[in-house]
Design a protein around this motif. Structure first.
Motif, mmCIF file in Angstrom:
data_model
loop_
_atom_site.group_PDB
_atom_site.id
_atom_site.type_symbol
_atom_site.label_atom_id
_atom_site.label_comp_id
_atom_site.label_asym_id
_atom_site.label_seq_id
_atom_site.Cartn_x
_atom_site.Cartn_y
_atom_site.Cartn_z
ATOM 1 N N LEU A 75 0.829 -1.219 0.000
ATOM 2 C CA LEU A 75 0.000 0.000 0.000
ATOM 3 C C LEU A 75 0.858 1.261 0.000
ATOM 4 O O LEU A 75 0.503 2.261 -0.624
ATOM 5 C CB LEU A 75 -0.921 -0.023 1.212
ATOM 6 C CG LEU A 75 -2.048 -1.054 1.153
ATOM 7 C CD1 LEU A 75 -2.654 -1.271 2.536
ATOM 8 C CD2 LEU A 75 -3.107 -0.624 0.160
ATOM 9 N N LYS A 76 1.994 1.216 0.691
ATOM 10 C CA LYS A 76 2.872 2.404 0.722
ATOM 11 C C LYS A 76 3.322 2.761 -0.700
ATOM 12 O O LYS A 76 3.368 3.926 -1.076
ATOM 13 C CB LYS A 76 4.099 2.132 1.595
ATOM 14 C CG LYS A 76 3.821 2.267 3.087
ATOM 15 C CD LYS A 76 5.075 2.011 3.909
ATOM 16 C CE LYS A 76 4.739 2.012 5.395
ATOM 17 N NZ LYS A 76 5.778 1.304 6.195
ATOM 18 N N ASP A 77 3.588 1.729 -1.501
ATOM 19 C CA ASP A 77 4.101 1.965 -2.862
ATOM 20 C C ASP A 77 2.999 2.313 -3.857
ATOM 21 O O ASP A 77 3.269 2.811 -4.942
ATOM 22 C CB ASP A 77 4.830 0.704 -3.378
ATOM 23 C CG ASP A 77 6.061 0.407 -2.541
ATOM 24 O OD1 ASP A 77 6.515 -0.763 -2.550
ATOM 25 O OD2 ASP A 77 6.518 1.352 -1.850
ATOM 26 N N LEU A 78 1.768 2.039 -3.475
ATOM 27 C CA LEU A 78 0.657 2.199 -4.423
ATOM 28 C C LEU A 78 0.250 3.674 -4.497
ATOM 29 O O LEU A 78 -0.020 4.287 -3.463
ATOM 30 C CB LEU A 78 -0.525 1.359 -3.933
ATOM 31 C CG LEU A 78 -1.425 0.667 -4.965
ATOM 32 C CD1 LEU A 78 -0.619 -0.226 -5.882
ATOM 33 C CD2 LEU A 78 -2.506 -0.123 -4.242
ATOM 34 N N PRO A 79 0.209 4.274 -5.686
ATOM 35 C CA PRO A 79 -0.139 5.706 -5.799
ATOM 36 C C PRO A 79 -1.647 5.944 -5.678
ATOM 37 O O PRO A 79 -2.290 6.425 -6.622
ATOM 38 C CB PRO A 79 0.386 6.083 -7.180
ATOM 39 C CG PRO A 79 0.282 4.821 -7.981
ATOM 40 C CD PRO A 79 0.532 3.693 -7.022
ATOM 41 N N VAL A 80 -2.193 5.625 -4.495
ATOM 42 C CA VAL A 80 -3.618 5.878 -4.285
ATOM 43 C C VAL A 80 -3.769 7.092 -3.376
ATOM 44 O O VAL A 80 -2.785 7.551 -2.786
ATOM 45 C CB VAL A 80 -4.326 4.638 -3.688
ATOM 46 C CG1 VAL A 80 -4.334 3.496 -4.692
ATOM 47 C CG2 VAL A 80 -3.685 4.223 -2.378
ATOM 48 N N THR A 81 -4.978 7.591 -3.244
ATOM 49 C CA THR A 81 -5.148 8.891 -2.580
ATOM 50 C C THR A 81 -5.847 8.817 -1.221
ATOM 51 O O THR A 81 -5.825 9.795 -0.474
ATOM 52 C CB THR A 81 -5.939 9.831 -3.522
ATOM 53 O OG1 THR A 81 -7.254 9.327 -3.695
ATOM 54 C CG2 THR A 81 -5.240 9.975 -4.859
ATOM 55 N N TYR A 82 -6.519 7.712 -0.921
ATOM 56 C CA TYR A 82 -7.116 7.540 0.411
ATOM 57 C C TYR A 82 -7.568 6.093 0.586
ATOM 58 O O TYR A 82 -7.703 5.362 -0.399
ATOM 59 C CB TYR A 82 -8.315 8.485 0.612
ATOM 60 C CG TYR A 82 -9.534 8.162 -0.205
ATOM 61 C CD1 TYR A 82 -9.720 8.685 -1.477
ATOM 62 C CD2 TYR A 82 -10.523 7.288 0.279
ATOM 63 C CE1 TYR A 82 -10.832 8.365 -2.253
ATOM 64 C CE2 TYR A 82 -11.636 6.976 -0.471
ATOM 65 C CZ TYR A 82 -11.788 7.507 -1.735
ATOM 66 O OH TYR A 82 -12.878 7.181 -2.506
ATOM 67 N N PHE A 83 -7.733 5.677 1.839
ATOM 68 C CA PHE A 83 -8.311 4.378 2.139
ATOM 69 C C PHE A 83 -9.491 4.553 3.087
ATOM 70 O O PHE A 83 -9.517 5.476 3.897
ATOM 71 C CB PHE A 83 -7.395 3.440 2.935
ATOM 72 C CG PHE A 83 -5.967 3.326 2.584
ATOM 73 C CD1 PHE A 83 -5.052 3.058 3.576
ATOM 74 C CD2 PHE A 83 -5.530 3.458 1.287
ATOM 75 C CE1 PHE A 83 -3.714 2.935 3.285
ATOM 76 C CE2 PHE A 83 -4.192 3.330 0.990
ATOM 77 C CZ PHE A 83 -3.292 3.069 2.000
ATOM 78 N N HIS A 84 -10.416 3.609 3.024
ATOM 79 C CA HIS A 84 -11.364 3.387 4.107
ATOM 80 C C HIS A 84 -10.870 2.120 4.791
ATOM 81 O O HIS A 84 -10.704 1.094 4.134
ATOM 82 C CB HIS A 84 -12.788 3.188 3.577
ATOM 83 C CG HIS A 84 -13.366 4.435 2.963
ATOM 84 N ND1 HIS A 84 -14.442 4.406 2.089
ATOM 85 C CD2 HIS A 84 -13.005 5.741 3.106
ATOM 86 C CE1 HIS A 84 -14.730 5.654 1.711
ATOM 87 N NE2 HIS A 84 -13.892 6.471 2.305
ATOM 88 N N VAL A 85 -10.602 2.205 6.079
ATOM 89 C CA VAL A 85 -10.006 1.080 6.800
ATOM 90 C C VAL A 85 -11.044 0.425 7.710
ATOM 91 O O VAL A 85 -11.741 1.126 8.451
ATOM 92 C CB VAL A 85 -8.801 1.550 7.644
ATOM 93 C CG1 VAL A 85 -8.170 0.381 8.379
ATOM 94 C CG2 VAL A 85 -7.771 2.268 6.768
ATOM 95 N N PHE A 86 -11.154 -0.891 7.619
ATOM 96 C CA PHE A 86 -12.144 -1.622 8.422
ATOM 97 C C PHE A 86 -11.460 -2.758 9.191
ATOM 98 O O PHE A 86 -10.794 -3.595 8.569
ATOM 99 C CB PHE A 86 -13.206 -2.262 7.516
ATOM 100 C CG PHE A 86 -13.891 -1.291 6.598
ATOM 101 C CD1 PHE A 86 -14.994 -0.584 7.017
ATOM 102 C CD2 PHE A 86 -13.404 -1.059 5.312
ATOM 103 C CE1 PHE A 86 -15.627 0.324 6.180
ATOM 104 C CE2 PHE A 86 -14.027 -0.164 4.459
ATOM 105 C CZ PHE A 86 -15.146 0.539 4.907
#
Ligand code: SF4
Length: 443
Positions: A319-330
């Motif tokens: 996830l650190k390497d993935l260029p995403v902009t936000y997560f919803h964490v469950f």
């Protein structure tokens, strides 16, 4: 005039259905209250995606009973569908209605005065219930076009509480969208329980991409006035055809929400998810290449049974390497009737909490980096009509899913407008980006 209150727990689909139930009660002559106190009828639209959601429903029902013991109480929604006895035996509910009965709630009001235990919950076999196009007085609306899911991921109770995948037919969806555009909404969010499976059950079967092409050919929305946002789409269903539609249609909001669930292949396999991290990374890199400033959100779960520390750490690195902009964490929630609930390898609560916190910290870093990346850039922002409570300033939401504040004193007549703005670094104590409207010369 009788008074009613509709309370909602859970997802966009539940919120959409509650707004339809509210409208049907208003049309039937009820005065709608935004709280249970003083209501003759209280409707609770429940969720059961986690154990916490069940507990929240019961706690809310106890509060209603305490604050308004005379009220007739209808419990509907996912918990009512999957565990009606829990609600009927709680002594807190007058009538339990299933998902299929929810759209026709008015038809069941006569049951309220009947004596005894009242459960009206039928198996979910028929077509998707049509809730119409409830009209929020707001600038954007959720529009449910698909219900149910047939995937049975190992942790998920939704297929039991929502039934198999069922779609609203194409003409109905187009008619609904025309109705929303006709009311001048600036944005509609297409939602479902398994949106990417929309159309597969129709005769002839259709695909999500075909729906988007039909919207363009039959409605051809003006991207200066309206945008369509897709809510969550399963990774394999954000396929080449759907992405081609995104390349063709500027009225599609550049925002993708993908339920990843885990960054570990071993855990994805145990979950029964239909992809692996390599495919997921390829999809994200393709999205980033085509839409460098797109909003790219994920759902991520912590503590799935059998998730080792090594799985979690490798997932975190992924996830650190993935260029995403936000997560919803469950945090994983053990749901009765699911495969994962039977697993002997349940992760201890303290480990689940620690992993959830680590993911949430990474999510904050991703959000902050994306906000910084957008500073100084031009975006189209939908002016919302619920001012920011603390400052009174109008709020706005960009196409790539960034909330921002507009300058104080802006005319509220702008609500619902897709306003060209330049985003600037937060100059407020709440961390919102500043959205500076662009002058005619700057557009
Ligand atoms: S795709 Fe999986 S997680 Fe999503 S609703 Fe269906 S069973 Fe649940």
């Amino acid at each position: 005039m009788a008074k009613a209150a509709v309370l909602t727990l859970g997802c966009k689909v539940n919120q959409f259905e509650s707004s339809a139930v509210t409208e049907s009660l208003r049309a039937a002559g009820f005065e709608i209250l935004d709280q249970a106190v003083g209501a003759d009828l209280v409707v609770l639209n429940t969720c059961t995606v986690t154990r916490k959601a069940d507990q929240e429903a019961l706690a809310l029902l106890r509060r209603v009973k305490r604050l308004n013991p005379a009220a007739k109480v209808v419990a509907t929604g996912c918990l009512a569908q999957s565990n009606p006895d829990l609600l009927a035996d709680s002594g807190l509910v007058t009538l339990v209605l299933g998902q299929g009965e929810k759209a026709g709630l008015l038809d069941h009001l006569s049951d309220l005065d009947r004596p005894g235990r009242k459960i009206r919950v039928a198996p979910l076999t028929g077509p998707a219930a049509d809730f119409g196009t409830p009209g929020p007085a707001r600038t954007r609306a959720f529009y449910k076009i698909q219900d149910g899911c047939s995937a049975f991921c190992a942790y998920c109770a939704v297929p039991r509480s929502r039934g198999p995948s069922r779609s609203l037919d194409l003409d109905r969806v187009l008619e609904g969208l025309r109705s929303y555009l006709g009311r001048g909404l600036g944005e509609v969010v297409l939602c479902g329980i398994h949106l990417g499976h929309w159309g597969r059950d129709l005769k002839p079967a259709l695909s999500l991409a075909e729906l988007l092409h039909s919207i363009d050919s039959e409605i051809s929305p003006d991207p200066e006035l309206f945008r369509l946002r897709l809510s969550s789409v399963e990774p394999p269903e954000l396929d080449g055809e759907v992405l081609t539609a995104y390349e063709m249609y500027p009225w599609l909001a550049p925002h993708f929400h993908l339920p990843l669930q885990s960054g570990s292949d071993r855990v994805l396999e145990m979950m029964g998810r239909p992809y692996r991290t390599a495919q997921f990374r390829d999809l994200v890199l393709r999205l980033k290449e085509s839409w460098p400033l797109a909003g790219l959100g994920l759902d991520v779960m912590a503590g799935f049974p059998g998730e080792s520390e090594r799985d979690f750490q490798s997932g975190l690195e992924f996830l650190k390497d993935l260029p995403v902009t936000y997560f919803h964490v469950f945090p994983y929630s053990r749901r009765p009737g699911t495969r994962a609930a039977e697993s002997p390898h349940q992760v201890p609560e303290h480990l689940k909490r620690a992993r959830t916190l680590e993911l949430k910290a990474l999510n904050l870093a991703k959000r902050r980096a994306f906000a910084e990346l957008n500073c100084g850039r031009r975006q189209q922002a939908l002016v919302e009509n619920t001012p920011h409570p603390a400052s009174g300033r109008l709020k706005a939401l960009t196409g790539n899913y960034l909330p921002a504040l507009l300058p104080a004193g802006l005319d509220s007549a702008l609500t619902g407008v897709l306003l060209p703005v330049r985003l600037e670094a937060p100059a407020n104590p709440w961390g919102f980006l500043e959205a500076r409207p662009l002058g005619a010369g700057e557009i």
